[in-house]
Design an enzyme around this catalytic site. Structure first.
Site, PDB file in Angstrom:
ATOM      1  N   HIS A  14       0.842  -1.210   0.000  1.00  0.00           N
ATOM      2  CA  HIS A  14       0.000   0.000   0.000  1.00  0.00           C
ATOM      3  C   HIS A  14       0.867   1.247   0.000  1.00  0.00           C
ATOM      4  O   HIS A  14       1.564   1.533   0.970  1.00  0.00           O
ATOM      5  CB  HIS A  14      -0.938   0.011   1.210  1.00  0.00           C
ATOM      6  CG  HIS A  14      -1.976   1.089   1.147  1.00  0.00           C
ATOM      7  ND1 HIS A  14      -2.987   1.102   0.212  1.00  0.00           N
ATOM      8  CD2 HIS A  14      -2.167   2.216   1.884  1.00  0.00           C
ATOM      9  CE1 HIS A  14      -3.760   2.162   0.388  1.00  0.00           C
ATOM     10  NE2 HIS A  14      -3.279   2.874   1.398  1.00  0.00           N
ATOM     11  N   ARG A  37      -5.357  15.331   6.623  1.00  0.00           N
ATOM     12  CA  ARG A  37      -5.851  15.159   5.259  1.00  0.00           C
ATOM     13  C   ARG A  37      -5.886  16.485   4.503  1.00  0.00           C
ATOM     14  O   ARG A  37      -5.682  16.515   3.289  1.00  0.00           O
ATOM     15  CB  ARG A  37      -7.246  14.510   5.278  1.00  0.00           C
ATOM     16  CG  ARG A  37      -7.657  14.013   3.904  1.00  0.00           C
ATOM     17  CD  ARG A  37      -8.982  13.279   3.926  1.00  0.00           C
ATOM     18  NE  ARG A  37     -10.106  14.197   4.071  1.00  0.00           N
ATOM     19  CZ  ARG A  37     -11.343  13.932   3.663  1.00  0.00           C
ATOM     20  NH1 ARG A  37     -11.626  12.758   3.134  1.00  0.00           N
ATOM     21  NH2 ARG A  37     -12.310  14.804   3.831  1.00  0.00           N
ATOM     22  N   TYR A  76      -5.199   7.675  -7.090  1.00  0.00           N
ATOM     23  CA  TYR A  76      -6.451   8.397  -7.382  1.00  0.00           C
ATOM     24  C   TYR A  76      -6.236   9.798  -7.938  1.00  0.00           C
ATOM     25  O   TYR A  76      -7.208  10.519  -8.172  1.00  0.00           O
ATOM     26  CB  TYR A  76      -7.372   8.426  -6.158  1.00  0.00           C
ATOM     27  CG  TYR A  76      -6.731   8.887  -4.866  1.00  0.00           C
ATOM     28  CD1 TYR A  76      -6.596  10.233  -4.567  1.00  0.00           C
ATOM     29  CD2 TYR A  76      -6.270   7.956  -3.938  1.00  0.00           C
ATOM     30  CE1 TYR A  76      -6.009  10.647  -3.384  1.00  0.00           C
ATOM     31  CE2 TYR A  76      -5.675   8.358  -2.752  1.00  0.00           C
ATOM     32  CZ  TYR A  76      -5.557   9.706  -2.473  1.00  0.00           C
ATOM     33  OH  TYR A  76      -4.972  10.107  -1.304  1.00  0.00           O
ATOM     34  N   HIS A 164     -11.770   3.614  -3.421  1.00  0.00           N
ATOM     35  CA  HIS A 164     -11.060   4.397  -2.414  1.00  0.00           C
ATOM     36  C   HIS A 164     -11.501   4.007  -1.012  1.00  0.00           C
ATOM     37  O   HIS A 164     -10.676   3.712  -0.140  1.00  0.00           O
ATOM     38  CB  HIS A 164     -11.231   5.907  -2.620  1.00  0.00           C
ATOM     39  CG  HIS A 164     -10.521   6.676  -1.554  1.00  0.00           C
ATOM     40  ND1 HIS A 164     -11.108   6.978  -0.345  1.00  0.00           N
ATOM     41  CD2 HIS A 164      -9.248   7.121  -1.474  1.00  0.00           C
ATOM     42  CE1 HIS A 164     -10.221   7.597   0.417  1.00  0.00           C
ATOM     43  NE2 HIS A 164      -9.086   7.696  -0.247  1.00  0.00           N
ATOM     44  N   ARG A 167     -16.643   5.588   1.808  1.00  0.00           N
ATOM     45  CA  ARG A 167     -16.996   7.018   1.818  1.00  0.00           C
ATOM     46  C   ARG A 167     -17.070   7.581   0.403  1.00  0.00           C
ATOM     47  O   ARG A 167     -17.780   8.548   0.158  1.00  0.00           O
ATOM     48  CB  ARG A 167     -15.938   7.814   2.612  1.00  0.00           C
ATOM     49  CG  ARG A 167     -15.988   7.589   4.116  1.00  0.00           C
ATOM     50  CD  ARG A 167     -14.890   8.366   4.826  1.00  0.00           C
ATOM     51  NE  ARG A 167     -13.634   7.626   4.843  1.00  0.00           N
ATOM     52  CZ  ARG A 167     -12.484   8.082   4.366  1.00  0.00           C
ATOM     53  NH1 ARG A 167     -12.405   9.270   3.819  1.00  0.00           N
ATOM     54  NH2 ARG A 167     -11.402   7.340   4.444  1.00  0.00           N
ATOM     55  N   HIS A 190      -9.612   1.091   1.229  1.00  0.00           N
ATOM     56  CA  HIS A 190      -9.382   1.577   2.596  1.00  0.00           C
ATOM     57  C   HIS A 190     -10.602   1.206   3.436  1.00  0.00           C
ATOM     58  O   HIS A 190     -11.726   1.565   3.075  1.00  0.00           O
ATOM     59  CB  HIS A 190      -9.254   3.101   2.619  1.00  0.00           C
ATOM     60  CG  HIS A 190      -8.041   3.648   1.942  1.00  0.00           C
ATOM     61  ND1 HIS A 190      -8.109   4.454   0.836  1.00  0.00           N
ATOM     62  CD2 HIS A 190      -6.722   3.538   2.234  1.00  0.00           C
ATOM     63  CE1 HIS A 190      -6.889   4.828   0.474  1.00  0.00           C
ATOM     64  NE2 HIS A 190      -6.022   4.274   1.297  1.00  0.00           N
ATOM     65  N   GLU A 193     -10.421   2.833   8.728  1.00  0.00           N
ATOM     66  CA  GLU A 193      -9.182   3.411   9.262  1.00  0.00           C
ATOM     67  C   GLU A 193      -9.495   4.284  10.473  1.00  0.00           C
ATOM     68  O   GLU A 193      -8.700   4.405  11.388  1.00  0.00           O
ATOM     69  CB  GLU A 193      -8.483   4.243   8.172  1.00  0.00           C
ATOM     70  CG  GLU A 193      -7.181   4.912   8.636  1.00  0.00           C
ATOM     71  CD  GLU A 193      -6.434   5.626   7.517  1.00  0.00           C
ATOM     72  OE1 GLU A 193      -6.980   5.727   6.393  1.00  0.00           O
ATOM     73  OE2 GLU A 193      -5.295   6.072   7.760  1.00  0.00           O
ATOM     74  N   HIS A 227      -5.775  -1.139   6.196  1.00  0.00           N
ATOM     75  CA  HIS A 227      -5.907  -0.654   7.581  1.00  0.00           C
ATOM     76  C   HIS A 227      -6.756  -1.617   8.411  1.00  0.00           C
ATOM     77  O   HIS A 227      -6.238  -2.277   9.283  1.00  0.00           O
ATOM     78  CB  HIS A 227      -6.465   0.778   7.675  1.00  0.00           C
ATOM     79  CG  HIS A 227      -5.645   1.786   6.939  1.00  0.00           C
ATOM     80  ND1 HIS A 227      -4.305   1.984   7.215  1.00  0.00           N
ATOM     81  CD2 HIS A 227      -5.950   2.632   5.926  1.00  0.00           C
ATOM     82  CE1 HIS A 227      -3.836   2.919   6.398  1.00  0.00           C
ATOM     83  NE2 HIS A 227      -4.808   3.326   5.603  1.00  0.00           N
ATOM     84  N   ASP A 278       2.255   3.130   2.924  1.00  0.00           N
ATOM     85  CA  ASP A 278       1.150   4.075   2.827  1.00  0.00           C
ATOM     86  C   ASP A 278       1.600   5.520   2.610  1.00  0.00           C
ATOM     87  O   ASP A 278       1.896   5.922   1.502  1.00  0.00           O
ATOM     88  CB  ASP A 278       0.257   3.929   4.073  1.00  0.00           C
ATOM     89  CG  ASP A 278      -1.050   4.686   3.960  1.00  0.00           C
ATOM     90  OD1 ASP A 278      -1.306   5.297   2.915  1.00  0.00           O
ATOM     91  OD2 ASP A 278      -1.840   4.667   4.926  1.00  0.00           O
TER      92      ASP A 278
HETATM   93 ZN    ZN Z   1      -3.935   4.769   1.863  1.00  0.00          ZN
END
Ligand code: ZN
Length: 407
Positions: A14, A37, A76, A164, A167, A190, A193, A227, A278
């Site tokens: 990942h 984020r 992405y 993704h 969500r 994902h 997480e 995760h 990650d």
């Molecule tokens: Zn990730």
């Protein structure tokens, strides 16, 4: 003559290559994953195919000198910042060329990303992630597979798939993906997480994310849950019974204060564990193995939750399974070219001197990697890439160029 032990090359199951821009630049920050984020989105806004190829080449070179022979790039950043497409898969083929230059095997996990969150529209940054609809994503994915197959050797560059997260894709679209995505492709997502994802999912759909995937028909052995941190016993059972892979990213999960996932319980239930770096707070398979075990010890108050051999298996065979590089499974994969990828570890450094060879996962770091061979060719020696030189120089240059552009 230096004392060395030869082991299989690690698999980084990942990766988001562009997150390397954030290393050492968010540590002045408090708060949760969600505050981090915002910084990550700022980095995501600044990249173009050319600058991304530079950066990814440096990041993949860092992986190679650290002992990784293959990477699953969860991708992405598809389109221009305004959401319009680049011609000819600009971003995706940049990543493929970067991997080729670095000499690492790439599985490009192209991600379906359609919503800004549950019940939320895409924000300005997320526009470039989206194809506008699930069938448009499936079409672009098919087209990308054809383009990659035409230009690259499948032993070096392959396309896989990703969602993704729950969500970013609504349940009706998850069902379309379950029905229409080529079953031979590895599929990553994902999963859980953050507790907020679980709460939002339950509020919107009445079930948690794992159950939602189960109902959508996506819980199968080709699925890798990345995760899988906040799971209840029923969810662990579902992932295990389906024979899913679970990609743990322990240094990232620590850095982002995500929590410690139920790795031992998932493995006991039947899930196959893999490891990923990650967001690249570190790129070091040894630190990833150690962080997995240390998290388990801190969580349980018990030592030796995983044997050193189990940690090494997660970093190697588990990663190959997750990325679909061992179609017959880790035990039956004899003859697979990926099994010839190896790294040699020095056992006479300040870190490793005196250690039992089989306990190196609790001792060594990437700095002890003396040589890496991928596809029958030595690609790195003592931290230096054979054709690209010192990855530190590449990283410095590529990161400075992106920062210049962002200014
Ligand atoms: Zn990730």
């Amino acid at each position: 003559v230096t004392a060395r032990v030869r082991l299989p090359a690690a698999v980084n199951a990942h990766s988001h290559a562009f997150h390397r821009l954030l290393r050492g630049r968010t540590q002045d920050q408090t708060g949760s994953f969600w505050a981090w984020r915002e910084r990550m989105y700022a980095a995501a806004r600044s990249l173009e195919p050319e600058s991304y190829e530079h950066l990814a080449t440096a990041v993949f070179a860092e992986m190679v000198v650290s002992g990784f022979g293959a990477v699953g790039e969860f991708h992405y950043l598809h389109h221009r910042p305004d959401g319009s497409p680049y011609p000819d898969h600009g971003m995706e083929l940049s990543l493929a060329r970067a991997a080729q230059k670095a000499g690492i095997r790439l599985v490009l996990l192209d991600s379906c990303y359609l919503e800004g969150g549950i019940g939320q529209p895409l924000n300005a940054t997320q526009r470039r992630f989206s194809d506008g609809g699930v069938r448009a994503w499936l079409r672009r994915l098919a087209d990308l597979r054809a383009a990659v197959a035409q230009q690259f050797d499948p032993e070096w560059v392959r396309v896989g798939a990703a969602v993704h997260s729950i969500r970013a894709v609504v349940p009706a679209d998850l069902a379309v993906i379950a029905a229409e995505l080529d079953p031979d492709l590895p599929l990553h997502i994902h999963l859980s997480e953050q507790p907020a994802e679980n709460a939002q999912c339950r509020a919107a759909y009445g079930v948690g994310p794992t159950e939602l995937l189960h109902r959508s028909g996506l819980l199968t052995s080709r699925l890798s849950a990345v995760h899988a941190t906040h799971l209840d016993p029923g969810e662990i059972e579902l992932l295990g019974a389906a024979g899913c892979s679970v990609v743990l990213c322990p240094t990232t999960e620590a850095d982002l204060a995500d929590g410690i996932g139920p790795g031992v319980e998932l493995a006991a239930a039947g899930a196959a564990l893999a490891l990923g770096t990650d967001q690249h707070a570190v790129v070091d398979p040894w630190l990833e193995m150690r962080a997995l075990e240390y998290g388990e010890r801190l969580r349980s108050g018990i030592r030796g939750r995983f044997t050193p051999q189990q940690l090494l298996a997660a970093a190697t065979a588990g990663g190959r399974r997750s990325l679909g590089l061992d179609p017959l499974g880790p035990e039956q994969g004899a003859g697979s070219p990926f099994l010839d990828d190896w790294m040699e570890i020095r056992t006479d450094t300040v870190r490793t001197a005196g250690a039992a060879a089989e306990q190196l996962p609790l001792v060594a770091t990437a700095a002890d990697v003396a040589a890496v061979s991928i596809g029958g060719r030595i690609v790195a020696r003592n931290g230096i890439h054979e054709t690209l030189g010192d990855p530190a120089d590449l990283l410095e240059e590529a990161i400075a160029a992106v920062q210049q552009q962002a200014r």
